[in-house]
Design an enzyme around this catalytic site. Structure first.
Site, PDB file in Angstrom:
ATOM      1  N   GLU A  54      -7.968   2.022  -3.473  1.00  0.00           N
ATOM      2  CA  GLU A  54      -8.426   1.912  -2.087  1.00  0.00           C
ATOM      3  C   GLU A  54      -9.407   3.048  -1.792  1.00  0.00           C
ATOM      4  OE1 GLU A  54      -5.863   0.890   0.971  1.00  0.00           O
ATOM      5  OE2 GLU A  54      -4.709  -0.548  -0.211  1.00  0.00           O
TER       6      GLU A  54
ATOM      7  N   ASP B 273     -11.739   0.177   2.094  1.00  0.00           N
ATOM      8  CA  ASP B 273     -10.867   0.430   3.237  1.00  0.00           C
ATOM      9  C   ASP B 273     -11.671   0.676   4.511  1.00  0.00           C
ATOM     10  OD1 ASP B 273      -8.465   0.687   4.486  1.00  0.00           O
ATOM     11  OD2 ASP B 273      -7.887   2.567   3.531  1.00  0.00           O
TER      12      ASP B 273
ATOM     13  N   GLU C  79      -6.241  -5.086   8.637  1.00  0.00           N
ATOM     14  CA  GLU C  79      -5.317  -3.975   8.846  1.00  0.00           C
ATOM     15  C   GLU C  79      -4.887  -3.903  10.311  1.00  0.00           C
ATOM     16  OE1 GLU C  79      -6.349  -0.349   6.094  1.00  0.00           O
ATOM     17  OE2 GLU C  79      -8.164  -0.935   7.170  1.00  0.00           O
TER      18      GLU C  79
ATOM     19  N   ASN D 250      -4.607   5.139  -2.401  1.00  0.00           N
ATOM     20  CA  ASN D 250      -5.820   5.668  -1.803  1.00  0.00           C
ATOM     21  C   ASN D 250      -6.400   6.792  -2.657  1.00  0.00           C
ATOM     22  OD1 ASN D 250      -6.050   4.474   1.159  1.00  0.00           O
ATOM     23  ND2 ASN D 250      -3.885   4.830   0.748  1.00  0.00           N
TER      24      ASN D 250
ATOM     25  N   GLU E  59       0.859  -1.187   0.000  1.00  0.00           N
ATOM     26  CA  GLU E  59       0.000   0.000   0.000  1.00  0.00           C
ATOM     27  C   GLU E  59       0.892   1.233   0.000  1.00  0.00           C
ATOM     28  OE1 GLU E  59      -3.507   2.320   2.537  1.00  0.00           O
ATOM     29  OE2 GLU E  59      -2.670   0.441   3.302  1.00  0.00           O
TER      30      GLU E  59
END
Length: 515
Positions: A372, A403, A460, A340, A281
């Site tokens: 994301e 997310d 996460e 993101n 990520e």
């Protein structure tokens, strides 16, 4: 000479009055009474008995800091309210300066407290706050002061001592943090919390007053929260906030963006089945020339005010694709990278065109990019440009990651409507999952739903081996978090990948070749 001697005696008298006020003075009473009776008899003892309260009153024993502390104790569990705590902190600061001793202020914050409130209800959240106050009171000395700084924030001001260095402060912060983070049981439900801590030694206060001293601890706490979870930070002058000049800050962050100071750092994601890397990520970091590496919370608001979030997304995507080519050239397998995208970027009518152009530019297939999207964006997105862009990205072949799942109330229909490929289970569900059966049941429910919908799962915020193991046992597909690796610049990724792959090769294999 006589004047210097007189000044010195006055200083010692003031110090004695500070030390002798309150409970410490009581330790001398037996010796004083015994000596009086021994040398003067019963008459002298009676006179001493009458003189002691008068002397104690004169020295401030009934009206000193201890008495004002008791008077100011009110609210939850007898904790000092903010105004009283700030006043007492100022008193302690002055007393510490007078004695030439040491002290420190600590600030504690329960992380993601809003999620605790939303998930367990107001009554349970109030119980967590009350229990936190009780634990702090039990863990500290009677003369140490504990106050309420906010809805989920607490302050501690230590009574002056002769010796208190940085190492002792760090040890105390860790001890108090562990005490607070013990699970809280409310009506049969076990609630786990994490706590960030900031502290400032009295000798390191930016200004010579209690207000600045307490504010320094709060500044250190803000730094800890940004680097959490469960971080501890000591105050440093580098943490001092920049002047609130919005225009200057916007200009500075705009220059940083174009000068290449803001770049992605990469956090690995691995398979719970094989241990292999399944992606990275990309997370924005600002390598500030004087303040060090800054997290998004420090500069994203300024970028948003400057209307540069789309430009940030463009640069993040460019550097992420460049990272994929670096890994491909090095011969390491990184299937995808997650970038993101906020609502403002997703509402751009030219988003698909821009992403397609960048993929062609780097000769990458769309499945190498994972978009994301926050669950809150999916839950509130109407049938507009955001919806069309998300669906178009899915049709293009990009992967869609939802997310912070579990915090935004996205419906199953929303997950299917947006063709989500993977849901990222929020850290609040993962925390202490290896100890708490209720956390395990929640995760199992999410995993069962995802399996029925044909959606992959990633947990996460995995911080420990125990959490990693239980997630693998429950059937979660992927994990990510500080327990695996912290975000790192591109220069460090190849070394980490090689080290991780070496560990996998060293794992014993059984007959079918699986570890």
């Amino acid at each position: 000479m006589a004047q210097r001697l007189e000044a010195k005696l006055l200083r010692w008298a003031r110090k004695l009055s500070i030390v002798m006020s309150g409970p410490p003075a009581l330790a001398f009473l037996p010796a004083i009474c015994l000596a009086t009776f021994w040398f003067g008899g019963e008459g002298a003892l009676l006179i001493c008995a009458a003189a002691i309260p008068i002397a104690y009153l004169f020295l401030g024993g009934f009206h000193g800091p201890a008495a004002s502390l008791l008077h100011a104790r009110e609210g939850i569990n007898g904790l000092l309210q903010r105004t009283a705590f700030e006043e007492l902190t100022n008193q302690v600061f002055n007393r510490t300066e007078e004695l030439g001793w040491k002290s420190a202020t600590f600030a504690f914050a329960i992380e993601d407290f809003d999620e605790v409130h939303n998930r367990y209800g107001k009554a349970a959240a109030d119980q967590v706050i009350a229990r936190t106050g009780e634990r702090l009171i039990a863990a500290l000395r009677d003369r140490d002061s504990i106050g309420v700084l906010g809805d989920s924030r607490f302050g501690v001001c230590l009574d002056p001592v002769r010796h208190l260095d940085l190492e002792l402060c760090i040890q105390m912060a860790g001890r108090l943090q562990r005490v607070i983070e013990e699970p809280v049981s409310v009506d049969g439900t076990v609630i786990y919390i994490s706590v960030s801590v900031g502290f400032c030694q009295q000798s390191r206060a930016p200004e010579k007053d209690g207000e600045a001293w307490l504010q320094a601890a709060s500044t250190a706490l803000s730094s800890a929260i940004r680097r959490g979870p469960s971080a501890i930070r000591a105050f440093s002058s580098k943490m001092l906030p920049q002047p609130e000049n919005s225009n200057a800050l916007m200009e500075e962050v705009a220059r940083a963006l174009e000068d290449g100071q803001i770049t992605p750092w990469f956090q690995p994601q691995i398979s719970t089945d094989t241990g292999e890397i399944t992606g990275f990520e990309a997370l924005a970091r600002w390598a500030h020339p004087t303040r060090g590496v800054l997290n998004p919370a420090d500069f994203l608001p300024a970028l948003e005010r400057a209307e540069l979030l789309e430009r940030l997304a463009e640069l993040m995507m460019y550097h992420s694709f460049a990272a994929l080519k670096v890994w491909d050239t090095a011969g390491v397998k990184v299937p995808q990278i997650g970038v993101n995208f906020a609502g403002s970027e997703l509402s751009n009518p030219r988003l698909i065109e821009k992403i397609t152009w960048e993929l062609d530019r780097f000769d990458l297939t769309p499945d190498r990019l994972a978009i994301e999207i926050l669950e809150t964006v999916v839950a509130s997105a109407p049938d507009d440009m955001i919806t069309r862009n998300i669906n178009a990205l899915g049709k293009l072949g990009c992967r869609i990651d939802l997310d912070d799942f579990g915090t935004g109330h996205a419906s199953i229909a929303s997950i299917r409507r947006f063709s989500v490929n993977r849901i990222k289970i929020d850290r609040s569900f993962v925390m202490k999952a290896d100890r708490d059966p209720e956390q395990q049941r929640m995760i199992s429910a999410i995993l069962t739903m995802a399996e029925r919908l044909g959606v992959e799962t990633l947990a996460e915020g995995v911080e420990s081996v125990g959490e990693h193991v239980i997630l693998a046992q429950l059937g979660c597909d992927h994990v990510q978090g500080f327990g695996i690796a912290r975000p790192m610049p591109i220069e460090q990724t190849l070394g980490w990948i090689e080290s991780h792959c070496t560990k996998l090769r060293e794992v014993p294999r059984i007959m079918d070749g699986k570890p």
